[in-house]
Design a protein around this motif. Structure first.
Motif, mmCIF file in Angstrom:
data_model
loop_
_atom_site.group_PDB
_atom_site.id
_atom_site.type_symbol
_atom_site.label_atom_id
_atom_site.label_comp_id
_atom_site.label_asym_id
_atom_site.label_seq_id
_atom_site.Cartn_x
_atom_site.Cartn_y
_atom_site.Cartn_z
ATOM 1 N N ALA A 130 0.833 -1.206 0.000
ATOM 2 C CA ALA A 130 0.000 0.000 0.000
ATOM 3 C C ALA A 130 0.865 1.252 0.000
ATOM 4 N N ALA A 131 1.907 1.240 0.844
ATOM 5 C CA ALA A 131 2.779 2.416 0.915
ATOM 6 C C ALA A 131 3.473 2.656 -0.416
ATOM 7 N N VAL A 132 3.969 1.576 -1.051
ATOM 8 C CA VAL A 132 4.696 1.729 -2.311
ATOM 9 C C VAL A 132 3.745 2.119 -3.443
ATOM 10 N N ALA A 133 2.541 1.542 -3.434
ATOM 11 C CA ALA A 133 1.594 1.860 -4.496
ATOM 12 C C ALA A 133 1.254 3.346 -4.501
ATOM 13 N N PHE A 134 1.204 3.975 -3.328
ATOM 14 C CA PHE A 134 0.822 5.389 -3.269
ATOM 15 C C PHE A 134 2.008 6.337 -3.142
ATOM 16 N N GLY A 135 3.161 5.816 -2.686
ATOM 17 C CA GLY A 135 4.270 6.744 -2.446
ATOM 18 C C GLY A 135 5.576 6.362 -3.088
ATOM 19 N N GLY A 136 5.611 5.260 -3.835
ATOM 20 C CA GLY A 136 6.866 4.857 -4.447
ATOM 21 C C GLY A 136 7.851 4.357 -3.410
ATOM 22 N N LEU A 137 9.126 4.379 -3.799
ATOM 23 C CA LEU A 137 10.172 3.874 -2.912
ATOM 24 C C LEU A 137 10.683 5.004 -2.022
ATOM 25 N N VAL A 138 10.222 5.017 -0.792
ATOM 26 C CA VAL A 138 10.655 6.049 0.148
ATOM 27 C C VAL A 138 11.532 5.380 1.204
ATOM 28 N N ALA A 139 12.797 5.776 1.219
ATOM 29 C CA ALA A 139 13.770 5.065 2.043
ATOM 30 C C ALA A 139 13.757 5.538 3.489
ATOM 31 N N PHE A 140 14.076 4.618 4.368
ATOM 32 C CA PHE A 140 14.467 4.887 5.753
ATOM 33 C C PHE A 140 13.373 5.366 6.691
ATOM 34 N N VAL A 141 12.196 5.743 6.174
ATOM 35 C CA VAL A 141 11.132 6.163 7.099
ATOM 36 C C VAL A 141 10.687 4.962 7.937
ATOM 37 N N GLY A 142 10.584 3.797 7.282
ATOM 38 C CA GLY A 142 10.201 2.582 7.989
ATOM 39 C C GLY A 142 11.226 2.160 9.020
ATOM 40 N N LEU A 143 12.430 2.679 8.887
ATOM 41 C CA LEU A 143 13.465 2.390 9.885
ATOM 42 C C LEU A 143 13.394 3.392 11.031
ATOM 43 N N ALA A 144 13.311 4.663 10.664
ATOM 44 C CA ALA A 144 13.439 5.718 11.678
ATOM 45 C C ALA A 144 12.184 5.850 12.538
ATOM 46 N N ALA A 145 11.013 5.780 11.905
ATOM 47 C CA ALA A 145 9.785 6.050 12.659
ATOM 48 C C ALA A 145 9.613 5.113 13.859
ATOM 49 N N PRO A 146 9.786 3.779 13.690
ATOM 50 C CA PRO A 146 9.630 2.914 14.872
ATOM 51 C C PRO A 146 10.632 3.228 15.976
ATOM 52 N N HIS A 147 11.858 3.600 15.592
ATOM 53 C CA HIS A 147 12.857 3.909 16.613
ATOM 54 C C HIS A 147 12.461 5.135 17.417
#
Lengths: 331, 255
Positions: free
Chosen positions: A249-266
């Motif tokens: 879902a994230a890629v379908a609407f936003g393309g390849l967005v790096a590192f947010v999935g890493l930083a946000a949980p931290h």
């Protein structure tokens, strides 16, 4: 529970509202909060209409894509019990992008609106299962081993995607569309599409919250998780499927967005602790704030051009990853 | 009250036989120590009895039911398992860890969590995170999380090995005390602790049970020397014999 997570939630919610206001005002043509009020109140001037029909949906879509990335990151880090796990680094986002590229460039017998999310999901799931398989077979099930497997898979998928782009694009299917996607960028949705994205995001939040308690148990380590009554193999399979839905879902609407999935949980873990039930919504909020602001920078930094969103998050998130990696190697 | 009966367990991995046609019967109560040299298969046996690893062949019966047929949840309620190493991936608080243990049972009151926190003297630690706890505190937290549902069977794999002697005694006493009205099976490396505190001692070697006897009967058994490949001096004390190992130059003479 105590009131602390609720207070943190309210703080994050407020911060997100502020980020959205900043995001709507930002652009090559800056608006003031007063312009914004007037536009929302129904002003018919062209500038106000542009704000309502173009900028507000774009900013809200960016926030939702960020929320999805925040959720996906928590699920991936929880499933792999690896604080460095991230959809982008583990090849999952790359798989989704490959699937989406196929949907965009290869003429197939289904309408693109169905094919694209479907292939994006298949790609995300396939890539993740592949990474798990490689790290199991090679015995590299520790954090670093799995990341390396992910990097290798992501590289292969990226190469396949580039090949498809070179081989199949012509005047009718513009490389530009695919490319802007690969580099990460939220397309401006119409209001109905934005409604759909909102529903999908809410569904993803609900889906991942169903996994929260079992992600906590899995975090005790495989032996203890089994001892505490978790069917680990089945749960990991289910959680990877759910995580792939979120990433697709994230890629379908936003393309390849790096590192947010890493930083946000931290960042969210620093605020609410590692239990997944408060962590998931907190990480979604943090992800939404990050992408809203990054998207504002992408639109406003070099007017009238737009910097791809993925470049902004990579420049900001890369150092964050290096910092985490260094800290982990030291301990 | 739940007994545990293993019948002809076989487990092989990578060409090595970890459990070699092993059968074992454990009553519904009692404190049982499992001893044996490194690689004897003690941990493997415990994991198979706990349903964490599946044997290649053979069965384990819990009470009157087949372990393999139990759901994960009811197995987790019936059998408490204390691992040798525990290193949670997320830095949870004491309260959160105990609550995760409690969530195995669907009809557990908040009281049970409070009670176990009280029993293991964790009152002041509730909000502390795992990374900030000492070894002794960690052992108590883990015991509390495993025992909060009060399982009829407890299988513990050397939970005290890395603790200082006082904490080790604390943990061993907690485990053996459960043997009064429940089943408590503990892998023990310190032979003196095994013989001093446990009613029954099971000695393993090369995936098999070599001896299975009341502690007092086994301590004089020459098979002890043979399995551990040392010569034991039995030093008499007021508290029963104490073992002192002496290296033997050549183990050829020890069957």
């Amino acid at each position: 529970m105590t009131g602390a997570p609720i207070r943190t939630g309210l703080t994050l919610g407020l911060a997100l509202v502020l980020a959205i206001v900043v995001g709507v005002c930002a652009g090559h043509d800056w608006a003031t909060p007063a312009d914004l009020m007037r536009a929302v109140a129904g002003d018919q001037a062209l500038r106000s209409r542009l704000l309502v029909e173009w900028r507000i949906p774009r900013v809200l879509a960016a926030a939702l894509v960020g929320a999805l990335l925040g959720l996906g990151g928590v699920v991936f880090q929880g499933v792999f019990r690896n604080p460095l796990a991230e959809p982008y680094l583990l090849g999952s986002a790359g798989g989704a992008a490959l699937g989406a590229t196929v949907a965009l460039l290869v003429p197939l017998a289904m309408p693109q609106s169905i094919l694209l999310p479907l292939l994006a999901f298949a790609g995300a799931w396939g890539a993740t299962v592949l990474v798990i398989g490689i790290s199991r077979v090679s015995g590299a099930v520790d954090a670093a081993g799995m990341l390396l497997a992910g990097v290798a898979v992501a590289a292969i998928l990226g190469a396949l995607r580039s090949f498809l782009m070179l081989a199949l694009s012509d005047e009718t299917v513009s490389l530009q569309i695919v490319l802007s996607w690969v580099l990460g960028g939220v397309q401006t949705p119409t209001w109905p599409v934005l409604g759909l994205l909102t529903l999908i995001s809410a569904g993803c939040l609900g889906l991942t919250l169903l996994l929260a308690g079992r992600l906590d148990v899995l975090g005790l380590g495989e032996t203890m998780a089994v001892a505490f009554g978790l069917n680990v193999t089945r749960f990991i399979a289910v959680a990877v499927l759910a995580g792939s839905v979120v990433v697709a879902a994230a890629v379908a609407f936003g393309g390849l967005v790096a590192f947010v999935g890493l930083a946000a949980p931290h960042i969210a873990r620093w605020m609410v602790g590692p239990l997944h039930r408060p962590l998931l919504p907190a990480s979604a909020l943090v992800g939404a704030i990050i992408v809203t602001l990054a998207d504002a920078i992408a639109r406003a930094a070099l007017p009238p051009a737009e910097i791809p969103l993925g470049l902004v998050t990579a420049v900001a998130g890369g150092p964050f990853f290096i910092m985490l990696l260094a800290r982990r190697l030291r301990t | 009250m739940t007994s545990l009966v293993a019948d002809r367990l076989v487990l092989k991995r990578g060409g090595a036989t970890l459990l070699d046609d092993l059968s074992l019967s454990l009553g519904a109560t009692g404190s049982v120590a499992i001893i044996g040299p490194n690689g004897a298969g003690k941990s493997t046996l415990l994991k198979v009895l706990a349903g964490i690893e599946r044997p290649l062949s053979g069965t384990v019966r819990v009470g009157d039911r087949d372990l393999a047929a139990l759901s994960s949840a009811s197995r987790a309620r019936a059998i408490g398992f204390l691992p040798q190493y525990f290193d949670p991936h997320w830095d949870l608080t004491v309260q959160e860890l105990v609550r995760l243990g409690a969530e195995r049972s669907d009809h557990l009151t908040v009281d049970a969590v409070d009670k176990v926190i009280d029993t293991f003297e964790l009152d002041g630690l509730g909000r502390r995170r795992w990374s900030t706890l000492s070894g002794g505190e960690r052992a108590r937290v883990l015991l509390a999380a495993v025992l909060v549902v009060d399982p009829p069977v407890l299988l513990a794999d050397e939970p005290a090995a890395s603790l200082d002697i006082r904490h080790r005694l604390d943990v061993i006493e907690t485990l053996t005390r459960r043997g009064i009205d429940r089943l408590s099976v503990v892998v023990v490396h310190d032979l003196d602790l095994a013989f001093r505190f446990f009613e029954r001692v099971i000695m393993m070697d090369q995936g098999r049970i070599v001896a299975d006897a009341p502690a007092a009967a086994l301590i004089d058994d020459p098979r002890l020397d043979a399995v551990f490949k040392v010569r034991f001096e039995r030093l008499e004390t007021s508290d029963g014999p104490v073992l002192r190992a002496v290296k033997v130059a050549d183990s050829a003479g020890l069957g």
